[in-house]
Design a protein around this motif. Structure first.
Motif, PDB file in Angstrom:
ATOM      1  N   GLY A   1       0.821  -1.203   0.000  1.00 23.11           N
ATOM      2  CA  GLY A   1       0.000   0.000   0.000  1.00 23.11           C
ATOM      3  C   GLY A   1       0.854   1.251   0.000  1.00 23.11           C
TER       4      GLY A   1
ATOM      5  N   ALA B   1       6.739   4.157   5.294  1.00 23.95           N
ATOM      6  CA  ALA B   1       6.373   2.741   5.168  1.00 23.95           C
ATOM      7  C   ALA B   1       5.833   2.490   3.761  1.00 23.95           C
TER       8      ALA B   1
ATOM      9  N   THR C   1      -3.320   4.754   1.442  1.00 22.79           N
ATOM     10  CA  THR C   1      -3.709   5.206   2.779  1.00 22.79           C
ATOM     11  C   THR C   1      -3.577   6.721   2.814  1.00 22.79           C
TER      12      THR C   1
ATOM     13  N   MET D   1       1.183  -4.499   2.820  1.00 17.96           N
ATOM     14  CA  MET D   1      -0.247  -4.321   3.117  1.00 17.96           C
ATOM     15  C   MET D   1      -1.116  -4.884   1.987  1.00 17.96           C
TER      16      MET D   1
ATOM     17  N   ASP E   1       5.413  -9.840   4.519  1.00 16.40           N
ATOM     18  CA  ASP E   1       5.285  -9.095   5.774  1.00 16.40           C
ATOM     19  C   ASP E   1       3.778  -8.964   6.009  1.00 16.40           C
TER      20      ASP E   1
ATOM     21  N   VAL F   1       1.269  -7.424   7.171  1.00 14.33           N
ATOM     22  CA  VAL F   1       0.892  -6.140   7.793  1.00 14.33           C
ATOM     23  C   VAL F   1      -0.581  -6.177   8.234  1.00 14.33           C
TER      24      VAL F   1
ATOM     25  N   SER G   1      -1.192  -0.419  11.964  1.00 13.07           N
ATOM     26  CA  SER G   1      -0.091   0.559  11.974  1.00 13.07           C
ATOM     27  C   SER G   1       0.371   0.800  13.407  1.00 13.07           C
ATOM     28  N   THR G   2       1.530   1.425  13.532  1.00 18.62           N
ATOM     29  CA  THR G   2       2.071   1.697  14.878  1.00 18.62           C
ATOM     30  C   THR G   2       1.051   2.435  15.734  1.00 18.62           C
TER      31      THR G   2
ATOM     32  N   LEU H   1      -4.947  -2.088   9.088  1.00 13.91           N
ATOM     33  CA  LEU H   1      -4.510  -2.062   7.689  1.00 13.91           C
ATOM     34  C   LEU H   1      -4.912  -3.358   6.978  1.00 13.91           C
TER      35      LEU H   1
ATOM     36  N   HIS I   1       9.043   4.497  12.362  1.00 12.90           N
ATOM     37  CA  HIS I   1       7.971   4.303  11.373  1.00 12.90           C
ATOM     38  C   HIS I   1       8.549   3.629  10.118  1.00 12.90           C
ATOM     39  N   GLY I   2       7.997   2.481   9.785  1.00 12.15           N
ATOM     40  CA  GLY I   2       8.432   1.787   8.574  1.00 12.15           C
ATOM     41  C   GLY I   2       9.520   0.750   8.778  1.00 12.15           C
ATOM     42  N   THR I   3       9.816   0.389  10.031  1.00 12.60           N
ATOM     43  CA  THR I   3      10.900  -0.594  10.245  1.00 12.60           C
ATOM     44  C   THR I   3      10.575  -1.954   9.625  1.00 12.60           C
ATOM     45  N   GLY I   4       9.323  -2.416   9.844  1.00  9.98           N
ATOM     46  CA  GLY I   4       8.954  -3.736   9.318  1.00  9.98           C
ATOM     47  C   GLY I   4       8.985  -3.749   7.798  1.00  9.98           C
ATOM     48  N   CYS I   5       8.494  -2.672   7.189  1.00  9.77           N
ATOM     49  CA  CYS I   5       8.513  -2.577   5.718  1.00  9.77           C
ATOM     50  C   CYS I   5       9.952  -2.571   5.216  1.00  9.77           C
TER      51      CYS I   5
HETATM   52  C1  LIG Z   1       0.900   1.545   3.546  1.00 12.12           C
HETATM   53  C2  LIG Z   1       1.479   0.975   4.799  1.00 12.12           C
HETATM   54  N1  LIG Z   1       1.984  -0.264   4.789  1.00 12.12           N
HETATM   55  C3  LIG Z   1       2.500  -0.798   5.913  1.00 12.12           C
HETATM   56  C4  LIG Z   1       2.515  -0.063   7.083  1.00 12.12           C
HETATM   57  C5  LIG Z   1       3.092  -0.654   8.339  1.00 12.12           C
HETATM   58  O1  LIG Z   1       4.418  -0.376   8.359  1.00 12.12           O
HETATM   59  P1  LIG Z   1       5.483  -1.119   9.292  1.00 12.12           P
HETATM   60  O2  LIG Z   1       6.805  -0.968   8.695  1.00 12.12           O
HETATM   61  O3  LIG Z   1       5.023  -2.505   9.613  1.00 12.12           O
HETATM   62  O4  LIG Z   1       5.420  -0.402  10.608  1.00 12.12           O
HETATM   63  P2  LIG Z   1       4.847   0.815  11.297  1.00 12.12           P
HETATM   64  O5  LIG Z   1       5.601   1.964  10.848  1.00 12.12           O
HETATM   65  O6  LIG Z   1       3.379   0.952  11.092  1.00 12.12           O
HETATM   66  O7  LIG Z   1       5.215   0.369  12.677  1.00 12.12           O
HETATM   67  C6  LIG Z   1       2.003   1.227   7.062  1.00 12.12           C
HETATM   68  N2  LIG Z   1       2.013   1.993   8.179  1.00 12.12           N
HETATM   69  N3  LIG Z   1       1.480   1.737   5.909  1.00 12.12           N
END
Ligand SMILES: Cc1ncc(COP(=O)(O)OP(=O)(O)O)c(N)n1
Ligand SMILES: Nc1ncnc2c1ncn2[C@@H]1O[C@H](COP(=O)(O)OP(=O)(O)O)[C@@H](O)[C@H]1O
Length: 281
Positions: free
Chosen positions: A13, A20, A44, A82, A109, A111, A114-115, A120, A213-217
């Motif tokens: 997404g 992310a 999103t 996502m 992943d 998903v 979100s944090t 999602l 923010h975005g570590t998993g991605c």
């Molecule tokens: C569009 C979109 N995809 C995935 C996420 C989740 O991201 P992720 O890296 O798992 O972690 P957070 O930053 O949400 O902890 C997202 N937010 N948006």
């Protein structure tokens, strides 16, 4: 003439904040010297402060994007992020079933939230997500995602992460990386890898930052970016985690937005790796 770089695909997404999702994944691919391609599953409305809306791309149009791309471009590895809806998961599963030759390595992943706590993934999409596990090369759930997939309580220790990795393999996942970022607690961030050959603990220093923010991605897309070069998903995961730790260390210099900021995807693993490796910032 130089050989072409590996080609990676993200099926994910959009995150307008760039931390992310598709945007973070494409930056990760570039940072790791891999050519990036992308199939969008959803948009999103999102910033570092949270998600205010989700717009799901119709599943048949996700399939049209996938078929059109792989009919032309030889993808070396894909990362799935996502997926948003049950219909999209079923569509991606049908694509992987029919076109497994077109995507030799797939990192999932799963998903879900979100944090900041926004959903999602639709509630009725958890069972289809379980059905997807046999079609991917590696699944990288965080602790809450592993628990949802198994209808269990979230792990609070390594023994439970291990038991849940075994249970995910029993659902058909060839390789499992249960990420331990949410465990918190000590000076290390430890992930648990499990495959046919057994278990590996992948441990890195825990970086003291709110900008995650975005570590998993970033981790899953880095694994997809590095897998074609290393020829081993375990080695790609080790190198991806090393790079990710650098992006977290570099995140505080970014100052993007007013919420938990993104990791700094431009961290240069090749240049900086030894600068921080043994330090304990
Ligand atoms: C569009 C979109 N995809 C995935 C996420 C989740 O991201 P992720 O890296 O798992 O972690 P957070 O930053 O949400 O902890 C997202 N937010 N948006
Ligand atoms: N503060 C941190 N310092 C270093 N590594 C971290 C930190 N937080 C998470 N990680 C690592 O980032 C990756 C993503 O972890 P996690 O937060 O569990 O997943 P997600 O981002 O999907 O919620 C894992 O490799 C984890 O060990």
């Amino acid at each position: 003439m130089n050989p072409r770089p590996p080609i990676a695909l993200t099926i994910a997404g959009s995150d307008p904040s760039g931390g992310a999702g598709i945007q973070g994944d494409l930056k990760t691919f570039s940072a790791l010297g891999t050519y990036g391609t992308a199939v969008l599953t959803s948009l999103t409305a999102q910033s570092t402060q949270g998600v205010t809306g989700v717009h799901v791309v119709p599943a048949d149009f996700v399939r049209a994007q996938l078929d059109t791309l792989v009919d032309d471009v030889a993808v070396d590895a894909a990362k799935i992020g996502m997926l948003a809806s049950a219909a999209t998961i079923e569509t991606v599963l049908a694509f992987l079933d029919k076109r497994s030759d077109a995507v030799p390595v797939v990192v999932l992943d799963p998903v879900m939230v979100s944090t900041a706590g926004s959903r999602l993934l639709a509630e009725d999409a958890v069972e289809p997500m379980r059905q997807l596990l046999p079609y991917v090369s590696l699944i990288t759930p965080n602790v809450p995602e592993a628990a949802v997939l198994l209808d269990a309580d979230p792990a609070e220790d390594l023994d439970t992460m291990r038991a849940q990795a075994i249970a995910l393999r029993e659902l058909g996942a060839a390789r499992v990386l249960v990420k331990g970022g949410h465990l918190g607690g000590d000076a290390h961030a430890t992930d648990l890898w499990l495959d046919d050959a057994g278990e590996q603990l992948l441990t890195g220093p825990r970086v003291a930052t709110v900008n995650t923010h975005g570590t998993g991605c970033a981790l899953s897309s880095a694994i997809a970016a590095l897998a074609p070069r290393t020829g081993s998903l375990l080695e790609a995961t080790r190198q991806a985690k090393t790079w990710l730790t650098g992006t977290l260390r570099a995140a505080d210099a970014l100052h993007i937005g007013h919420g938990p900021g993104p990791v700094h995807h431009c961290h240069d693993i090749w240049k900086d790796e030894n600068d921080w490796k043994d330090s304990d910032r």
